[in-house]
Scaffold this active site. Sequence first.
Site, PDB file in Angstrom:
ATOM      1  N   GLY A 174     -45.170  32.539  -1.511  1.00  0.00           N
ATOM      2  CA  GLY A 174     -44.870  31.526  -0.510  1.00  0.00           C
ATOM      3  C   GLY A 174     -44.248  32.085   0.740  1.00  0.00           C
ATOM      4  CE  LYS A 231     -29.515  55.113  -8.640  1.00  0.00           C
ATOM      5  NZ  LYS A 231     -30.025  55.322 -10.010  1.00  0.00           N
ATOM      6  CG  HIS A 289       7.463  25.170  -5.348  1.00  0.00           C
ATOM      7  ND1 HIS A 289       6.933  26.115  -4.488  1.00  0.00           N
ATOM      8  CD2 HIS A 289       8.595  24.713  -4.756  1.00  0.00           C
ATOM      9  CE1 HIS A 289       7.732  26.233  -3.431  1.00  0.00           C
ATOM     10  NE2 HIS A 289       8.729  25.385  -3.570  1.00  0.00           N
ATOM     11  NE  ARG A 326      10.053  20.290 -26.119  1.00  0.00           N
ATOM     12  CZ  ARG A 326       9.059  20.321 -25.223  1.00  0.00           C
ATOM     13  NH1 ARG A 326       8.937  19.326 -24.343  1.00  0.00           N
ATOM     14  NH2 ARG A 326       8.206  21.312 -25.193  1.00  0.00           N
ATOM     15  CG  PHE A 374       7.420  19.886 -32.156  1.00  0.00           C
ATOM     16  CD1 PHE A 374       8.625  20.606 -32.135  1.00  0.00           C
ATOM     17  CD2 PHE A 374       6.291  20.543 -32.614  1.00  0.00           C
ATOM     18  CE1 PHE A 374       8.689  21.933 -32.535  1.00  0.00           C
ATOM     19  CE2 PHE A 374       6.349  21.869 -33.030  1.00  0.00           C
ATOM     20  CZ  PHE A 374       7.551  22.564 -32.981  1.00  0.00           C
ATOM     21  CG  ASP A 391      19.273  19.442 -29.234  1.00  0.00           C
ATOM     22  OD1 ASP A 391      18.064  19.140 -29.369  1.00  0.00           O
ATOM     23  OD2 ASP A 391      19.658  20.618 -29.030  1.00  0.00           O
TER      24      ASP A 391
END
Length: 537
Positions: free
Chosen positions: A47, A148, A289, A451, A486, A491
């Site tokens: 083409g 190459k 951030h 946590r 978890f 606490d």
Amino acid sequence: MPSAPASAPADLVPVTRALLSVSDKTGLLDLARGLAARGVELVSTGGTAAAIRDAGLPVRDVAELTGFPEMLDGRVKTLHPVVHGGLLAVRDAESHRAALAEHGIGPIDLLVVNLYPFEATVASGAPVADCIENIDIGGPAMLRSAAKNHAFVAVVTDVEDYAALTAELDANGGATTLAFRKRLAFTAFGRTAAYDAAVSTWMVGACDEPTPRRRAFAGTLAQTLRYGENPHQAAAFYRDGSDRPGVATARQLQGKELSYNNINDTDAAYELVAEFDPAEAPACAIIKHANPCGVATGASLIDAYRAAFDCDRTSAFGGIVALNQPLDAETAQAIAEIFTEVVIAPEVTDGAARVFAAKKNLRLLVAGGLPDVGAARRTFRQVSGGFLVQDGDAGRVATDDLKVVTRRAPSARELADLAFAWRVAKHVKSNAIVYAKDGATVGIGAGQMSRVDSTTIGALKAERMAAELGLDGSPAKGAVAASDAFFPFADGIEVLAGNGVTAVIQPGGSMRDAEVIAAADAAGLAMVLTGMRHFRH
């Protein structure tokens, strides 16, 4: 390892013969006319040759050179020694010159090839057979041969380089310089590498193989950045070719170029706000951030923005604002009241664009849609000596999947806020604690090693919110809380209860779940478990 013949490449190599074979015909005829006007012999295939010939330009078919017609429905046409000998011959090696003469092979000084549109075919959802037929074989082989042998051959694979090629020939009397050929060569090798990566990635997906022996990733340069996270770090932004709506595909309507941190934070903001279906409610996420400093839904977009902004007005300064519905003028006016780095939305009204026009430094992005947060995708991260690959976090938990583990079940209001807080927690750096009330965050604890520290920081943020808004008490009182993983000890629950939280959502799975649940019961909290965690490191 093959030995190479001695060579001392000349800086300037005149272009006398060019092979052109392109799928993308953009700019082809202008390039062909320019080459023909310089007396360059044009050789082409299929083409491409037809297009050049129809334009009234002289062109030789590759089949004429090779003595073989195109065969196997075009699968074989350039895989021939006449083509690759012309590309690979070392011009100043006597043995190579003798071989060319013996076999009647003419050297090729310029190769212009772009590849079958494999990536576009895959993106269109085409059948497997069509995708396979669009895996180019001859094109990459020619590109590699020419690249190459860049000491003597110029290779062009991107339409964007046609103008540079023309300018190079103009500047050097129809020749190319070694420096120019080197740049073209690494571009060609990058293209074949990216192409092979796309094919490999598609085949891995088609075979449903989660851990192939080799992984390949590739990208196309979208922007050279002024610097990376810090001014001493060089950086650039690459697109991976996917059509996922977001910072990589968005149109920038105004403002300075995005920085490395802008791009990272904007991506985080837009992925978060996409958690909220725009058909259900307007939503806004404000990021600083890479962590949210405020997220909210509302009766209107401006209500959502104001509620998100109120969560942490101090941190919102200089932040990134992401919206899940088209940005309107009223909301734009509210956002414009403080310094904002980036605003991204699916669409932007003309009125909103006019409001921001006065804020020349504000970057305004139109994404055209929201990413599908449930869609399968893979993410990767570099580590020393390698990289980690994983599925993107597309995890969602339906209300019916929640397990009530306390004596008291959450009320309908609490349940709605728990679902909201859980979606936000997915996008907060671990360890993550999110306090939420009435469809808005009121305190976020992010990225702590403990946590319970995240729980405490979230409460401190809520107290600051009370002070900034002149509230009678902390908005954490009567709020719910979400934890991305978890609670290892009771606490954290005790801190939440002490701050007035009434319900908690968390994955569960700790060895001390019984103690944690008992602490919630003792404080009168409702607690639901998701069975799914959302670590985000």
